[in-house]
Design a protein around this motif. Sequence first.
Motif, PDB file in Angstrom:
ATOM      1  N   ILE A  90       0.909  -1.323   0.030  1.00 31.38           N
ATOM      2  CA  ILE A  90      -0.043  -0.058   0.052  1.00 31.38           C
ATOM      3  C   ILE A  90       0.835   1.162  -0.069  1.00 31.38           C
ATOM      4  O   ILE A  90       0.427   2.296  -0.532  1.00 31.38           O
ATOM      5  CB  ILE A  90      -0.910  -0.240   1.298  1.00 31.38           C
ATOM      6  CG1 ILE A  90      -1.945  -1.025   1.053  1.00 31.38           C
ATOM      7  CG2 ILE A  90      -1.554   1.189   1.299  1.00 31.38           C
ATOM      8  CD1 ILE A  90      -2.833  -1.362   2.520  1.00 31.38           C
ATOM      9  N   ALA A  91       1.907   0.998   0.716  1.00 33.37           N
ATOM     10  CA  ALA A  91       2.810   2.410   0.893  1.00 33.37           C
ATOM     11  C   ALA A  91       3.377   2.531  -0.498  1.00 33.37           C
ATOM     12  O   ALA A  91       3.651   3.726  -1.046  1.00 33.37           O
ATOM     13  CB  ALA A  91       3.734   2.081   1.925  1.00 33.37           C
ATOM     14  N   PRO A  93       2.931   1.137  -4.301  1.00 34.63           N
ATOM     15  CA  PRO A  93       2.398  -0.047  -5.048  1.00 34.63           C
ATOM     16  C   PRO A  93       3.377  -0.513  -6.301  1.00 34.63           C
ATOM     17  O   PRO A  93       3.125  -1.517  -6.996  1.00 34.63           O
ATOM     18  CB  PRO A  93       1.124   0.475  -5.620  1.00 34.63           C
ATOM     19  CG  PRO A  93       0.802   1.714  -4.723  1.00 34.63           C
ATOM     20  CD  PRO A  93       2.015   2.196  -4.042  1.00 34.63           C
ATOM     21  N   ARG A 120      -9.096  -8.740   0.283  1.00 31.98           N
ATOM     22  CA  ARG A 120      -8.903  -7.430  -0.152  1.00 31.98           C
ATOM     23  C   ARG A 120      -8.142  -7.346  -1.598  1.00 31.98           C
ATOM     24  O   ARG A 120      -8.176  -6.482  -2.210  1.00 31.98           O
ATOM     25  CB  ARG A 120      -8.049  -6.811   0.728  1.00 31.98           C
ATOM     26  CG  ARG A 120      -8.581  -6.480   2.144  1.00 31.98           C
ATOM     27  CD  ARG A 120      -7.666  -5.579   2.990  1.00 31.98           C
ATOM     28  NE  ARG A 120      -8.209  -5.671   4.223  1.00 31.98           N
ATOM     29  CZ  ARG A 120      -7.568  -6.103   5.431  1.00 31.98           C
ATOM     30  NH1 ARG A 120      -6.386  -6.998   5.296  1.00 31.98           N
ATOM     31  NH2 ARG A 120      -8.134  -6.190   6.615  1.00 31.98           N
ATOM     32  N   TYR A 309      -6.855  -4.046  -4.266  1.00 33.11           N
ATOM     33  CA  TYR A 309      -7.082  -2.924  -3.269  1.00 33.11           C
ATOM     34  C   TYR A 309      -6.036  -1.689  -3.358  1.00 33.11           C
ATOM     35  O   TYR A 309      -6.800  -0.671  -3.407  1.00 33.11           O
ATOM     36  CB  TYR A 309      -6.676  -3.534  -1.889  1.00 33.11           C
ATOM     37  CG  TYR A 309      -6.803  -2.756  -0.721  1.00 33.11           C
ATOM     38  CD1 TYR A 309      -7.850  -2.930   0.110  1.00 33.11           C
ATOM     39  CD2 TYR A 309      -5.605  -1.751  -0.354  1.00 33.11           C
ATOM     40  CE1 TYR A 309      -8.002  -1.864   1.298  1.00 33.11           C
ATOM     41  CE2 TYR A 309      -5.839  -1.089   0.588  1.00 33.11           C
ATOM     42  CZ  TYR A 309      -7.069  -1.198   1.533  1.00 33.11           C
ATOM     43  OH  TYR A 309      -7.176  -0.120   2.654  1.00 33.11           O
ATOM     44  N   GLN A 312      -7.623   0.659  -6.120  1.00 33.00           N
ATOM     45  CA  GLN A 312      -8.816   1.429  -5.782  1.00 33.00           C
ATOM     46  C   GLN A 312      -8.504   2.445  -4.814  1.00 33.00           C
ATOM     47  O   GLN A 312      -8.917   3.668  -4.828  1.00 33.00           O
ATOM     48  CB  GLN A 312      -9.881   0.573  -5.090  1.00 33.00           C
ATOM     49  CG  GLN A 312     -10.381  -0.689  -5.931  1.00 33.00           C
ATOM     50  CD  GLN A 312     -11.262  -1.527  -5.140  1.00 33.00           C
ATOM     51  OE1 GLN A 312     -12.251  -1.245  -4.856  1.00 33.00           O
ATOM     52  NE2 GLN A 312     -10.623  -2.679  -4.820  1.00 33.00           N
ATOM     53  N   LEU A 313      -7.592   2.073  -3.974  1.00 29.44           N
ATOM     54  CA  LEU A 313      -6.989   3.227  -2.825  1.00 29.44           C
ATOM     55  C   LEU A 313      -6.498   4.383  -3.569  1.00 29.44           C
ATOM     56  O   LEU A 313      -6.794   5.677  -3.582  1.00 29.44           O
ATOM     57  CB  LEU A 313      -6.049   2.772  -2.186  1.00 29.44           C
ATOM     58  CG  LEU A 313      -5.366   3.652  -0.881  1.00 29.44           C
ATOM     59  CD1 LEU A 313      -6.529   4.219  -0.125  1.00 29.44           C
ATOM     60  CD2 LEU A 313      -4.349   3.027   0.121  1.00 29.44           C
ATOM     61  N   ASP A 314      -5.558   3.935  -4.828  1.00 36.21           N
ATOM     62  CA  ASP A 314      -4.686   5.349  -5.589  1.00 36.21           C
ATOM     63  C   ASP A 314      -6.036   5.861  -6.100  1.00 36.21           C
ATOM     64  O   ASP A 314      -5.978   7.101  -6.320  1.00 36.21           O
ATOM     65  CB  ASP A 314      -3.937   4.592  -6.497  1.00 36.21           C
ATOM     66  CG  ASP A 314      -2.527   4.097  -5.664  1.00 36.21           C
ATOM     67  OD1 ASP A 314      -2.561   4.812  -4.517  1.00 36.21           O
ATOM     68  OD2 ASP A 314      -1.693   3.323  -5.979  1.00 36.21           O
ATOM     69  N   GLN A 316      -9.018   6.393  -5.150  1.00 34.51           N
ATOM     70  CA  GLN A 316      -9.710   7.162  -4.233  1.00 34.51           C
ATOM     71  C   GLN A 316      -9.031   8.608  -4.016  1.00 34.51           C
ATOM     72  O   GLN A 316      -9.303   9.612  -3.804  1.00 34.51           O
ATOM     73  CB  GLN A 316     -10.053   6.361  -3.138  1.00 34.51           C
ATOM     74  CG  GLN A 316     -11.555   6.442  -2.516  1.00 34.51           C
ATOM     75  CD  GLN A 316     -11.749   5.719  -1.164  1.00 34.51           C
ATOM     76  OE1 GLN A 316     -10.730   5.374  -0.559  1.00 34.51           O
ATOM     77  NE2 GLN A 316     -12.793   5.215  -1.410  1.00 34.51           N
ATOM     78  N   ILE A 317      -7.774   8.244  -4.044  1.00 34.21           N
ATOM     79  CA  ILE A 317      -6.887   9.516  -3.478  1.00 34.21           C
ATOM     80  C   ILE A 317      -6.756  10.453  -4.732  1.00 34.21           C
ATOM     81  O   ILE A 317      -6.808  11.604  -4.531  1.00 34.21           O
ATOM     82  CB  ILE A 317      -5.301   8.866  -3.377  1.00 34.21           C
ATOM     83  CG1 ILE A 317      -5.235   8.184  -1.937  1.00 34.21           C
ATOM     84  CG2 ILE A 317      -4.402  10.010  -3.234  1.00 34.21           C
ATOM     85  CD1 ILE A 317      -3.757   7.636  -1.709  1.00 34.21           C
ATOM     86  N   MET A 320      -9.783  12.194  -4.799  1.00 37.45           N
ATOM     87  CA  MET A 320     -10.166  13.348  -3.782  1.00 37.45           C
ATOM     88  C   MET A 320      -9.201  14.515  -3.833  1.00 37.45           C
ATOM     89  O   MET A 320      -9.576  15.544  -3.594  1.00 37.45           O
ATOM     90  CB  MET A 320      -9.914  12.794  -2.357  1.00 37.45           C
ATOM     91  CG  MET A 320     -10.852  11.713  -1.895  1.00 37.45           C
ATOM     92  SD  MET A 320     -12.618  12.232  -2.341  1.00 37.45           S
ATOM     93  CE  MET A 320     -12.872  13.629  -1.367  1.00 37.45           C
TER      94      MET A 320
END
Lengths: 342, 342, 614, 614
Positions: A90-91, A93, A120, A309, A312-314, A316-317, A320
């Motif tokens: 996550i930190a 990718p 996940r 996962y 999707q996080l990236d 979302q970042i 935002m």
Amino acid sequence: MSDTLTQVQPVKLTIKDFQSDQDVRWCPGCGDYSILAQMQRVFPEFGRPKEKIVAISGIGCSSRLPYYVDVYGIHGIHGRAPAIASGVKIANPELDVWVATGDGDGLSIGGNHMIHMLRRNLNIKVILFNNQIYGLTKGQFSPTSELGQVTKSTPYGVIDYPFVPVSLAMGASATFVARAMDRDPKHLQEMVRRAEKHHGSAFVEIYQNCSVFNDGAFFQYTEKETRDDNVVYLEHGKPLVFAKQTKGIRLNGFTPEAVSIADGKYSVNDLLVHNENDSTLAFILANMIHDPNLPRPMGVFVSLDRPSYEDQLDQQIAKMKSKKGVGDLQKLLDGEETWEIQ
Amino acid sequence: MSDTLTQVQPVKLTIKDFQSDQDVRWCPGCGDYSILAQMQRVFPEFGRPKEKIVAISGIGCSSRLPYYVDVYGIHGIHGRAPAIASGVKIANPELDVWVATGDGDGLSIGGNHMIHMLRRNLNIKVILFNNQIYGLTKGQFSPTSELGQVTKSTPYGVIDYPFVPVSLAMGASATFVARAMDRDPKHLQEMVRRAEKHHGSAFVEIYQNCSVFNDGAFFQYTEKETRDDNVVYLEHGKPLVFAKQTKGIRLNGFTPEAVSIADGKYSVNDLLVHNENDSTLAFILANMIHDPNLPRPMGVFVSLDRPSYEDQLDQQIAKMKSKKGVGDLQKLLDGEETWEIQ
Amino acid sequence: MERPIKTLDDVTIRFAGDSGDGMQLTGTQFTNTAAVLGNDLSTLPDYPAEIRAPAGTTYGVSGFQVRFGSRDILTPGDSCDVLVAMNPAALVTNVKILREGGTIIVNEDSFTDKNFKLANITSNPLDDDSLNRFQVYRIPISKMTASAIADMNLSPKFVEKSKNFFALGLMYWMYNRPLDVSVKFIEEKFGEKDAKVAEANLRVLKAGYNYGDTVEIFTTRYEVKPAKLPPGKYRNIMGNVATALGLVAAAKKAGLELFLGSYPITPASDILHELSKLKNFDVKTFQAEDEIAAICSAIGASYAGALGVTTTSGPGMALKTEAIGLAIILELPLVIVNVQRGGPSTGLPTKTEQADLLQAVVGRNGEAPLCVLAASSPADCFDAAYEAARLAIKYMTPVICLTDGYLGNGAEPWKVPNVNDLAEIPVTFAKDPETFQPYARDEKTLARPWAIPGTPGLTHRIGGLEKQHITGNICYEPDNHDFMIKLRAEKIERIVDDIPLQTIEGAPEGDLLVVSWGGTYGTIKVAVSEAREKGLSVSHAHVRYLNPFPKNLGEILYKFKAVLIPEINNGQLIKLIRAKYLVPAIGFNVIKGLPLRSEEVEEKIYEILGANHV
Amino acid sequence: MERPIKTLDDVTIRFAGDSGDGMQLTGTQFTNTAAVLGNDLSTLPDYPAEIRAPAGTTYGVSGFQVRFGSRDILTPGDSCDVLVAMNPAALVTNVKILREGGTIIVNEDSFTDKNFKLANITSNPLDDDSLNRFQVYRIPISKMTASAIADMNLSPKFVEKSKNFFALGLMYWMYNRPLDVSVKFIEEKFGEKDAKVAEANLRVLKAGYNYGDTVEIFTTRYEVKPAKLPPGKYRNIMGNVATALGLVAAAKKAGLELFLGSYPITPASDILHELSKLKNFDVKTFQAEDEIAAICSAIGASYAGALGVTTTSGPGMALKTEAIGLAIILELPLVIVNVQRGGPSTGLPTKTEQADLLQAVVGRNGEAPLCVLAASSPADCFDAAYEAARLAIKYMTPVICLTDGYLGNGAEPWKVPNVNDLAEIPVTFAKDPETFQPYARDEKTLARPWAIPGTPGLTHRIGGLEKQHITGNICYEPDNHDFMIKLRAEKIERIVDDIPLQTIEGAPEGDLLVVSWGGTYGTIKVAVSEAREKGLSVSHAHVRYLNPFPKNLGEILYKFKAVLIPEINNGQLIKLIRAKYLVPAIGFNVIKGLPLRSEEVEEKIYEILGANHV
Ligand SMILES: Cc1ncc(C[n+]2csc(CCOP(=O)(O)OP(=O)(O)O)c2C)c(N)n1
Ligand SMILES: Cc1ncc(C[n+]2csc(CCOP(=O)(O)OP(=O)(O)O)c2C)c(N)n1
Ligand code: SF4
Ligand code: SF4
Ligand SMILES: [Mg+2]
Ligand SMILES: [Mg+2]
């Protein structure tokens, strides 16, 4: 976040590049040697600089693997490799993250982290060394040990019904599940390749011989003399044949049966055709383990598409950031309402 | 070790006997009230003295249940109820042991203990209150929260792919798996009865409304107006029909489809017939959750025969006693070789 | 109607009602208004472990105490001046902390037989003599609320839920406060979704305000002037928010991404909630499956080059024990925030306590030293978290930052720092394959290099087995082990040169030194000041750095005839201080899940100094 | 050929070879024979964390040291008299602990270039001057072994694996020991499965013996007479076995079933292995999925009326932290055995250390006191485990029993107790529904009643939330919490009245008191005796009870001018003693994964007392 920007040309490396300067300290005859070798053999093919690869493990003989591969690595604590790996991935990718674990490390104490990582669908590759025993602690039973197995902690035999690692991974909604053997290097290499190619969590169970505490546990599948009769290799879109093409697997309802295709009653056309995209089929194949008359499937049980996962996080970042603008620290500290005191 | 020796006559108790003197402290409108009530209603039927029943839980709103049932009980620590319960059951197999847990308690922090208990098949009954949220800590997402769900810890929506509790239990080789709903008391009672009757681990997922942090999450299944269309009740040996007998489920290969049996194309005879003893079928039914066009199955997904852990342990003890004789402490201390000093 | 306005230095109001009555929101609104008016303030939310226990019961009572003033406010107040009680249970459970002569405002409509029963009382306390010592105002809050919105066709449930705004409006009137902060809040919170709801709540708020103005039962209004705080830009801040901001600020200053691996737990969850909003700050929050995975993911993230952080409370901290040991031997930066709560075990999950100090300092297997520091007030959580991150990065070590439930949930005005004034946090990642050795050491700090995956030529492996000095290879050599254990200890000891000397409030020598740490700062400062004003020779040292202790702490201690260490635990800092400095310190330990009361500490001071009470 | 026989008081032999060379077995065989001959003895197995690292490497060397004598043997010896080295790596890694003039026996056949390279040496140490200070015997052990069984048609691998019996036979000859213990062993171990294997091993053993007798290189044989131990029945016992037996004995005496919830971990696993054999003693062992489940299952078992036990080591202990807190607030009996190993984190898994003491005493969230005691020798593990169980049951509390890798794996003669002489452990389960209250207290011990499921009329619920005094109901009352925290602390304090007063070896006052705990007992006793013999005023107090401390410990400490506390950690007991008694105790901390050496402790004593060395 792809690294094509920084890395246009794929890198050309060799097996030597992936051998670290640490002495390998497994017992003579241990299946871990082969698994290590196959990984070192396949890694150069990926065309990735070795500095972009991270190997994470827990504790166990198998978990010593990171020391021997010349990439970045953490030899963690017992059972927690998937959690550590999740943080790494996550930190950053951009890194290729591999987890080396054992049947005790990955399924006993670490079972929960494993299933959560799988659901996940973090883009992390798990190589689970299944020797059906605790090697490093000298021979207690593991969650994959067989009923009745006599071990240091079960002098009268195991009574704990074992996990089927493939089924467990399926139950946890894993997107890639495969099985291989230490003593079939080519196929093992192929599974490592397939795991790398999969975008998402890849779970590869490897039958591994512990020559000291559980010698021969898999010999019926791994040894030349018996392998043909006891192993069926799964290939996407192909019928399940084994025993030198003389036998095959057909489905009777949901129940797989071994049938002869040599004596005329059944032909190849009657056989079950493998489909990597069907999780029900994968579950059926996983459960073949319970029928001693059936060969053991090796290969990719399932390979499914699902967003990872970290993607999707990236997203979302990114979303935002575009919505709120890149964060301004001073504004954040100020908060919504401030007042001045003169 | 059966208690028929000490307990010839079944005991006659009423719901009142299972109400403790503690005030129930859930929020108004919480689905937990119904689950508690149904358990208290069904427990007297078992004909067991309430002193032989133990309720164990972890932490969460749901995990407060033991306080309210007048049996023996431990309100444990977060996620560990299956482990505590295992100790109780092994130490005294005569006790009926129930675990009350939540989707966070039982599947997040406690996921590992859960799957290990299920594979061991300890004769313990799990009631998992699934409200797809962390209630007690005020509204963070849980491992069953839906993708995109906005919660306190996911202001922009959940990106963790959820567990399907029934599939997870299947993957862990559970011998009994069922699903029920807080707002269908009769069916819920029946599932509690079935769990009790099963000899081995029973895993019952209950859709439970958290009226404060996830109100209405299951209303499409639980409410009168929509239930018929969105729920299919599983009954052993019976075809899967729903929507007031106008629709049914048929299998297309391994894929379930909802079909009308009212318009003549399909009849009841084309439908999938439920078989509680088929774990593949159970896996298929569990995965219906992924297709929004399919109704949600309720009932017993699977019920399989397998010796329980504690039975096997007791057999091993009995065997060793008959083989070696009941242990003599002095001999044990003396060991194999002693010498005298005068 | 105009009423005389009386000016007060400070006032403490306690709002109390059912968990469903919105008391936390009411208190927060009142607090925000006080903050904007420039009062100094301090808050104490006090809520039950149940989310919303059955209405009317004593265990379902939720309270929020706010103290605001024109002078320095250091504590939320030992007792309150005004108690707003929304039902009998709220009255009976809270009246004991109302000062003699204090004001009680009750929702008269809730004083029914049913509610008496739920509150375990047999008669109406409003009708007997039990409240004689107080000024009691019986207000039909429910009825007034209902009639304020009678024409809007809203459900009785809605009426019930909005009556707290009536109480809030009334308090605004009584303390002469403007409504605009709350008006804005209501408009923003409800306006978007449902204009009608917003409208109704606004009406109720104003009805409460107007009620005070119109009805002739209140003879006086009060005023509390702005506090004379140091000049600057202020905001009101809760401790948990301050912690979150401190972490973000540190990561930004260090040029690192912030990674939080966490698992929800009261009272720490709000830090997770705050940080999960900050996606546009490149803050990544990972809600793990448990606390072990949470810290392990943070360790992984730090290895990968982020600032790894994990936040938790008591039981969660216990679960992290093993992984903290790993972080110590890996020598990676890691911030561990423990918002302490009442223990042991699940204990009192929503209450405050300081009983995790020894666990933080020595509670691990093997010799596993790390740095421990603690925040002293809600706003100070920012500085404490920031400092924890700074030290973690500089010394390549996990740092435990202790706050507590009182600090985390409490609020106070915070002088917002200018980002440019924050301490620099330089980060140098190792780059040079020629010289790189995973366990080589910085001469001064003894920190090892931080070499992150992706860096060409620096592939290396670290792990939990003992490692050889310099190379970091696995090493079972007896002498190396002894050396490494002492080296790791020495590294933590060297932090002493990086932290400020211990300061002291009051004379540098005298009869008694009161030593405190963590969230008791305000209380003890007040107690010591009072005692000093009464002529006693007593000083106060508040210890922020708990491992290592500041260099001069011993010297300070030795200059006093006696040392008193009040703690909300059964004696923990005192053990560390006695062991290290061999001073016969005396403990004062009241462990009630609540902040200490200044008065009881003051009394203890008198007792020790043989002084007369008051 | 007859050789002169020289009588010695004590001898220390160290067998060293590859992990696959069977050195642990060889050492154990020699030990068992010495035991049966009535020698006092002490052993120190020393093996690597790898199961069987590649042959010939230094990190693959496995050692077993045995000291046996006709006088009191308290330690396995600071140095050894004889080193049996099966290969160059074993020689180079072990020669440093051989005493000046000591004997080296090497397997000459393994001194090959390949093995020199693996051992990281450039030349043959047998050929240079490096071993001048020793008596070196070069024996072609591999060849002799091969020729002893040349006619049996066995694989070269088999020959390799059985050469340790040759070394063993040779040592038997050298120390004039009979072969029968090992003959019996070989017959039982191999005989059943494979008569040929048994036969071959026997031949090799005898070949080794005969080699000594025949070949004219050894000029002397030695004899070590039986020790004058107190009269009684003795057996040889390893610490982990003694722990297991102590637990079984306690359960039997208490009339309870023993339930062990455990998860394998070095060096504690042998306790699990031992207990899992004892099904016919109604011992139930549950190998859980992890340490958390292990302790939780034990808590469940105790609730159900068994004696719940959990066994582990460092990292596993860390994982149990949260659940120990639960057991404390549940107030259920529970024995937690921690076989300490080198830390932090995974540390040195197969080495010994004493660094988990502070964790045991204070390493939990919240105020969570429990009883802690430690074993002092392998055989003493029996008594320590027994006593832990007794106190756990009597006080309804978890008790931590600390042993360590040295104690757990080490062996010594044990005077087997008569079962009837063991302390009684009375158990009374609550029965009476009229008077039962879950948290009522025994007046003297403050223990709450143990009411087990199945008992009619006593249904009740317990849990981790704070509970009301007497009723045990959930209770958030501030005063109750303070009361309960202090009550739980008081209960543990009261154990003081149940444990023996601290004893002291040497004069009850003087210049120096050496305080020790746990596995260093023997070493420190030797050091102190030596110093005392040299006329120094020094005494020794070995503290078994670490929480609470014996009542008179303070008094004892105050009678000495100085206090020295040697520990295999960085100073842990010393913190507790300084904090409690404010004595300026001095630490001596050598943390090498090995027992302390008496000599170094002795030197420290001289240093403190300003005495001349030797
Ligand atoms: C917390 C903790 N518990 C227990 C151990 C001891 N331990 C180390 S490895 C291991 C099991 C290893 O089994 P497996 O994962 O199957 O690896 P293998 O050695 O068989 O490859 C155990 C129990 C540990 N190191 N840490
Ligand atoms: C070790 C630990 N971590 C975290 C918590 C905080 N906690 C209590 S309950 C809970 C989750 C509850 O969710 P669930 O099990 O779904 O129960 P619900 O309240 O929804 O019924 C959490 C995170 C805790 N008590 N202990
Ligand atoms: S113990 Fe078994 S698994 Fe471990 S290194 Fe040896 S052979 Fe391999
Ligand atoms: S928070 Fe939700 S789950 Fe918990 S008691 Fe309230 S409604 Fe029920
Ligand atoms: Mg294994
Ligand atoms: Mg939930």
